[in-house]
Enzyme design. Sequence first.
Site, PDB file in Angstrom:
ATOM      1  N   ASP A 123       0.798  -1.224   0.000  1.00  0.00           N
ATOM      2  CA  ASP A 123       0.000   0.000   0.000  1.00  0.00           C
ATOM      3  C   ASP A 123       0.826   1.268   0.000  1.00  0.00           C
ATOM      4  O   ASP A 123       0.348   2.339   0.358  1.00  0.00           O
ATOM      5  CB  ASP A 123      -0.896  -0.021   1.251  1.00  0.00           C
ATOM      6  CG  ASP A 123      -0.077  -0.292   2.509  1.00  0.00           C
ATOM      7  OD1 ASP A 123       1.140  -0.016   2.499  1.00  0.00           O
ATOM      8  OD2 ASP A 123      -0.646  -0.780   3.505  1.00  0.00           O
ATOM      9  N   GLU A 159      -0.230  -8.963  -1.113  1.00  0.00           N
ATOM     10  CA  GLU A 159      -0.766  -8.402   0.149  1.00  0.00           C
ATOM     11  C   GLU A 159      -2.028  -7.573  -0.156  1.00  0.00           C
ATOM     12  O   GLU A 159      -2.190  -6.440   0.308  1.00  0.00           O
ATOM     13  CB  GLU A 159       0.258  -7.555   0.908  1.00  0.00           C
ATOM     14  CG  GLU A 159      -0.035  -7.382   2.381  1.00  0.00           C
ATOM     15  CD  GLU A 159       0.955  -6.477   3.097  1.00  0.00           C
ATOM     16  OE1 GLU A 159       0.912  -5.251   2.912  1.00  0.00           O
ATOM     17  OE2 GLU A 159       1.801  -6.998   3.841  1.00  0.00           O
ATOM     18  N   GLU A 215      -2.134   5.048   3.093  1.00  0.00           N
ATOM     19  CA  GLU A 215      -2.076   3.637   2.679  1.00  0.00           C
ATOM     20  C   GLU A 215      -3.447   3.012   2.436  1.00  0.00           C
ATOM     21  O   GLU A 215      -3.597   2.192   1.529  1.00  0.00           O
ATOM     22  CB  GLU A 215      -1.301   2.813   3.719  1.00  0.00           C
ATOM     23  CG  GLU A 215       0.203   3.103   3.762  1.00  0.00           C
ATOM     24  CD  GLU A 215       0.574   4.321   4.588  1.00  0.00           C
ATOM     25  OE1 GLU A 215      -0.330   4.973   5.159  1.00  0.00           O
ATOM     26  OE2 GLU A 215       1.783   4.650   4.662  1.00  0.00           O
ATOM     27  N   HIS A 268       6.952   5.493  12.574  1.00  0.00           N
ATOM     28  CA  HIS A 268       7.163   6.286  11.357  1.00  0.00           C
ATOM     29  C   HIS A 268       5.874   6.789  10.713  1.00  0.00           C
ATOM     30  O   HIS A 268       5.911   7.661   9.861  1.00  0.00           O
ATOM     31  CB  HIS A 268       7.946   5.480  10.315  1.00  0.00           C
ATOM     32  CG  HIS A 268       7.155   4.366   9.694  1.00  0.00           C
ATOM     33  ND1 HIS A 268       6.292   4.563   8.645  1.00  0.00           N
ATOM     34  CD2 HIS A 268       7.079   3.058   9.989  1.00  0.00           C
ATOM     35  CE1 HIS A 268       5.725   3.413   8.318  1.00  0.00           C
ATOM     36  NE2 HIS A 268       6.179   2.484   9.123  1.00  0.00           N
ATOM     37  N   ARG A 270       2.859   8.364   8.934  1.00  0.00           N
ATOM     38  CA  ARG A 270       2.643   9.750   8.552  1.00  0.00           C
ATOM     39  C   ARG A 270       1.573  10.422   9.438  1.00  0.00           C
ATOM     40  O   ARG A 270       1.744  11.565   9.865  1.00  0.00           O
ATOM     41  CB  ARG A 270       2.206   9.801   7.087  1.00  0.00           C
ATOM     42  CG  ARG A 270       2.794  10.919   6.276  1.00  0.00           C
ATOM     43  CD  ARG A 270       2.553  10.661   4.796  1.00  0.00           C
ATOM     44  NE  ARG A 270       3.764  10.234   4.124  1.00  0.00           N
ATOM     45  CZ  ARG A 270       4.544  11.029   3.419  1.00  0.00           C
ATOM     46  NH1 ARG A 270       4.268  12.308   3.289  1.00  0.00           N
ATOM     47  NH2 ARG A 270       5.630  10.559   2.827  1.00  0.00           N
ATOM     48  N   HIS A 303      13.806   5.569  12.139  1.00  0.00           N
ATOM     49  CA  HIS A 303      13.506   5.673  10.704  1.00  0.00           C
ATOM     50  C   HIS A 303      14.329   6.835  10.128  1.00  0.00           C
ATOM     51  O   HIS A 303      14.613   7.795  10.825  1.00  0.00           O
ATOM     52  CB  HIS A 303      12.002   5.939  10.553  1.00  0.00           C
ATOM     53  CG  HIS A 303      11.478   5.770   9.162  1.00  0.00           C
ATOM     54  ND1 HIS A 303      11.690   6.693   8.167  1.00  0.00           N
ATOM     55  CD2 HIS A 303      10.728   4.789   8.600  1.00  0.00           C
ATOM     56  CE1 HIS A 303      11.098   6.290   7.045  1.00  0.00           C
ATOM     57  NE2 HIS A 303      10.510   5.124   7.291  1.00  0.00           N
TER      58      HIS A 303
HETATM   59  C1  UD1 Z   1       6.858   4.997   3.337  1.00  0.00           C
HETATM   60  C2  UD1 Z   1       5.446   4.562   2.911  1.00  0.00           C
HETATM   61  C3  UD1 Z   1       4.746   3.839   4.063  1.00  0.00           C
HETATM   62  C4  UD1 Z   1       5.603   2.723   4.630  1.00  0.00           C
HETATM   63  C5  UD1 Z   1       6.976   3.263   4.983  1.00  0.00           C
HETATM   64  C6  UD1 Z   1       7.896   2.167   5.432  1.00  0.00           C
HETATM   65  C7  UD1 Z   1       4.187   5.975   1.372  1.00  0.00           C
HETATM   66  C8  UD1 Z   1       3.334   7.174   1.215  1.00  0.00           C
HETATM   67  N1  UD1 Z   1       4.658   5.745   2.598  1.00  0.00           N
HETATM   68  O1  UD1 Z   1       6.688   5.968   4.360  1.00  0.00           O
HETATM   69  O2  UD1 Z   1       3.521   3.297   3.583  1.00  0.00           O
HETATM   70  O3  UD1 Z   1       4.972   2.212   5.777  1.00  0.00           O
HETATM   71  O4  UD1 Z   1       7.564   3.882   3.817  1.00  0.00           O
HETATM   72  O5  UD1 Z   1       9.004   2.669   6.113  1.00  0.00           O
HETATM   73  O6  UD1 Z   1       4.440   5.280   0.420  1.00  0.00           O
HETATM   74  N2  UD1 Z   1      14.311   8.770   3.922  1.00  0.00           N
HETATM   75  C9  UD1 Z   1      15.650   8.721   3.606  1.00  0.00           C
HETATM   76  N3  UD1 Z   1      16.213   7.520   3.272  1.00  0.00           N
HETATM   77  C10 UD1 Z   1      15.508   6.373   3.240  1.00  0.00           C
HETATM   78  C11 UD1 Z   1      14.136   6.425   3.563  1.00  0.00           C
HETATM   79  C12 UD1 Z   1      13.548   7.625   3.893  1.00  0.00           C
HETATM   80  O7  UD1 Z   1      16.335   9.742   3.633  1.00  0.00           O
HETATM   81  O8  UD1 Z   1      16.078   5.303   2.951  1.00  0.00           O
HETATM   82  C13 UD1 Z   1      13.694  10.057   4.324  1.00  0.00           C
HETATM   83  C14 UD1 Z   1      13.539  11.099   3.198  1.00  0.00           C
HETATM   84  O9  UD1 Z   1      13.720  12.365   3.740  1.00  0.00           O
HETATM   85  C15 UD1 Z   1      12.094  10.918   2.777  1.00  0.00           C
HETATM   86  C16 UD1 Z   1      11.443  10.618   4.123  1.00  0.00           C
HETATM   87  O10 UD1 Z   1      12.381   9.802   4.812  1.00  0.00           O
HETATM   88  O11 UD1 Z   1      11.585  12.058   2.146  1.00  0.00           O
HETATM   89  C17 UD1 Z   1      10.099   9.927   4.070  1.00  0.00           C
HETATM   90  O12 UD1 Z   1      10.130   8.809   3.210  1.00  0.00           O
HETATM   91  P1  UD1 Z   1       8.763   8.348   2.469  1.00  0.00           P
HETATM   92  O13 UD1 Z   1       9.037   7.128   1.670  1.00  0.00           O
HETATM   93  O14 UD1 Z   1       8.172   9.518   1.761  1.00  0.00           O
HETATM   94  O15 UD1 Z   1       7.778   8.054   3.659  1.00  0.00           O
HETATM   95  P2  UD1 Z   1       7.837   6.959   4.812  1.00  0.00           P
HETATM   96  O16 UD1 Z   1       7.300   7.592   6.036  1.00  0.00           O
HETATM   97  O17 UD1 Z   1       9.145   6.306   4.805  1.00  0.00           O
HETATM   98  N1  UDP Z   2      12.777  -3.365   9.949  1.00  0.00           N
HETATM   99  C1  UDP Z   2      14.149  -3.475   9.700  1.00  0.00           C
HETATM  100  N2  UDP Z   2      15.009  -2.651  10.381  1.00  0.00           N
HETATM  101  C2  UDP Z   2      14.574  -1.736  11.291  1.00  0.00           C
HETATM  102  C3  UDP Z   2      13.168  -1.620  11.525  1.00  0.00           C
HETATM  103  C4  UDP Z   2      12.301  -2.440  10.833  1.00  0.00           C
HETATM  104  O1  UDP Z   2      14.580  -4.287   8.891  1.00  0.00           O
HETATM  105  O2  UDP Z   2      15.394  -1.038  11.875  1.00  0.00           O
HETATM  106  C5  UDP Z   2      11.851  -4.227   9.187  1.00  0.00           C
HETATM  107  C6  UDP Z   2      10.829  -5.004   9.980  1.00  0.00           C
HETATM  108  O3  UDP Z   2      11.326  -6.266  10.377  1.00  0.00           O
HETATM  109  C7  UDP Z   2       9.658  -5.128   9.019  1.00  0.00           C
HETATM  110  C8  UDP Z   2       9.799  -3.899   8.134  1.00  0.00           C
HETATM  111  O4  UDP Z   2      11.087  -3.367   8.362  1.00  0.00           O
HETATM  112  O5  UDP Z   2       9.769  -6.270   8.183  1.00  0.00           O
HETATM  113  C9  UDP Z   2       8.747  -2.891   8.474  1.00  0.00           C
HETATM  114  O6  UDP Z   2       9.032  -1.697   7.832  1.00  0.00           O
HETATM  115  P1  UDP Z   2       8.380  -0.327   8.263  1.00  0.00           P
HETATM  116  O7  UDP Z   2       7.995  -0.377   9.695  1.00  0.00           O
HETATM  117  O8  UDP Z   2       9.317   0.738   7.820  1.00  0.00           O
HETATM  118  O9  UDP Z   2       7.101  -0.248   7.304  1.00  0.00           O
HETATM  119  P2  UDP Z   2       5.597  -0.812   7.392  1.00  0.00           P
HETATM  120  O10 UDP Z   2       5.666  -2.277   7.590  1.00  0.00           O
HETATM  121  O11 UDP Z   2       4.911  -0.078   8.494  1.00  0.00           O
HETATM  122  O12 UDP Z   2       5.017  -0.431   6.071  1.00  0.00           O
END
Ligand code: UD1
Ligand code: UDP
Length: 380
Positions: free
Chosen positions: A96, A118, A132, A209, A211, A242
């Site tokens: 999602d 999923e 999501e 994490h 939103r 995160h």
């Molecule tokens: C995204 C997904 C969420 C998922 C989550 C898993 C959407 C809208 N959100 O949210 O569904 O649960 O990932 O973690 O698709 N950033 C980095 N490096 C990284 C990752 C993130 O710098 O490797 C920073 C950046 O500033 C980025 C911000 O994190 O802009 C947010 O990342 P984003 O993918 O937009 O949203 P998540 O909250 O990670």
């Molecule tokens: N996870 C990881 N390292 C971390 C935190 C989480 O590998 O430091 C893994 C966790 O085991 C799970 C996945 O990341 O499989 C979950 O990701 P996240 O919580 O970012 O996203 P969501 O599942 O909420 O979309």
Amino acid sequence: MPSIMPIFGTRPEAIKMAPIVAALQQSDHFDCVVTVTGQHREMLDQVNELFGIVPDHDLNILQQRQSLSAIMTRTIDGLDRLFAENKPDAVIVQGDTTTSTAGAIAAFYHGIPVVHVEAGLRSGDLFSPFPEEANRKITSQIASLHLAPTGTSKANLLAEGVNTDNIVVTGNTVIDALLTTVDKQIAFTDPQLEDLAASGRRILLVTTHRRENQGDAMRGVGRALARIAASDPELVIVLPAHKNPVVREAVLPALEGLSNVMVTEPLAYGEFTRMLSLAHVVLTDSGGVQEEAPSLGKPVLVMRDNTERPEALEAGTVALIGTDEERIVSEVSRLLQDQDHYDSMANAVNPYGDGKAAERTIAALEHMLNLGDRIAEFGL
Ligand code: UD1
Ligand code: UDP
């Protein structure tokens, strides 16, 4: 041979797609062409490295503090160009995230069948989790094959009018990933975490994490953790932060200088699953962690008001506690202090899968492309 393109961009998608990529690569029936959007960078690369996935195409869309619209438009634009030259016979998207829905839309516009892994999770609230819940509903409208992890998710799809012939219950591939990883007892790269593992101290493992929790709610989470740490000096709180700077700015200030709080960078999946197996209690707003922790018999307190994953809630290993600071402190304290309550939640249950979801995914794909028979579904 039909070419199948898994498209993914974030950490959880990569973890849940990794078993499918491995199974596709081993299959004699398909060519596997991996495309990543790079919605996450470090957190995506960390997973691909662990599972030995080398993407064929990388759209590299990440921007710091990116907007949802930017993720959507940059993904669709990148895939539009890619599909113009390299059109697969089907794409696979997972879950999602906005990468996932943008991938589905781009493929749909090019007449490419969409396989949704999923499929069918529903919280019932369009704004939670945001975005999501909307993302997954949109994908369900345009997918050709819906791979539901559980009977509950299949029932959600049927209730929305999806044809039963196009739904297969596979189990969740996260359990495939977990089972092949956790037994390896991968060493921590940070020696302080190895020392902690050896110490036998009780660990509260925390991830956050979402939103819709950013801002005030997340600041409250930080304050609640500081209070829990102060009230139980023997406990160690481990918080792999995160990468999102918005999350760090909200949660971390309250935790500065606390000796029994360890804030780390995101842990590589192997290290995280080991930490999960060491944890006493898990406090999270993550979807994937809600699915993994019950398999390891860990009580999970979920900092949300609803969930699209009711199965572990029904099994009693997960409790929804919202994001109120007082409630977080009281629920965590109760689990730490009341052994009967702890024992009632610490049951190992596997409602989300049996480790064979990727195998069923490949079989369902073969059936969709008239290369095989329909298979028996998970749990049915
Ligand atoms: C995204 C997904 C969420 C998922 C989550 C898993 C959407 C809208 N959100 O949210 O569904 O649960 O990932 O973690 O698709 N950033 C980095 N490096 C990284 C990752 C993130 O710098 O490797 C920073 C950046 O500033 C980025 C911000 O994190 O802009 C947010 O990342 P984003 O993918 O937009 O949203 P998540 O909250 O990670
Ligand atoms: N996870 C990881 N390292 C971390 C935190 C989480 O590998 O430091 C893994 C966790 O085991 C799970 C996945 O990341 O499989 C979950 O990701 P996240 O919580 O970012 O996203 P969501 O599942 O909420 O979309």
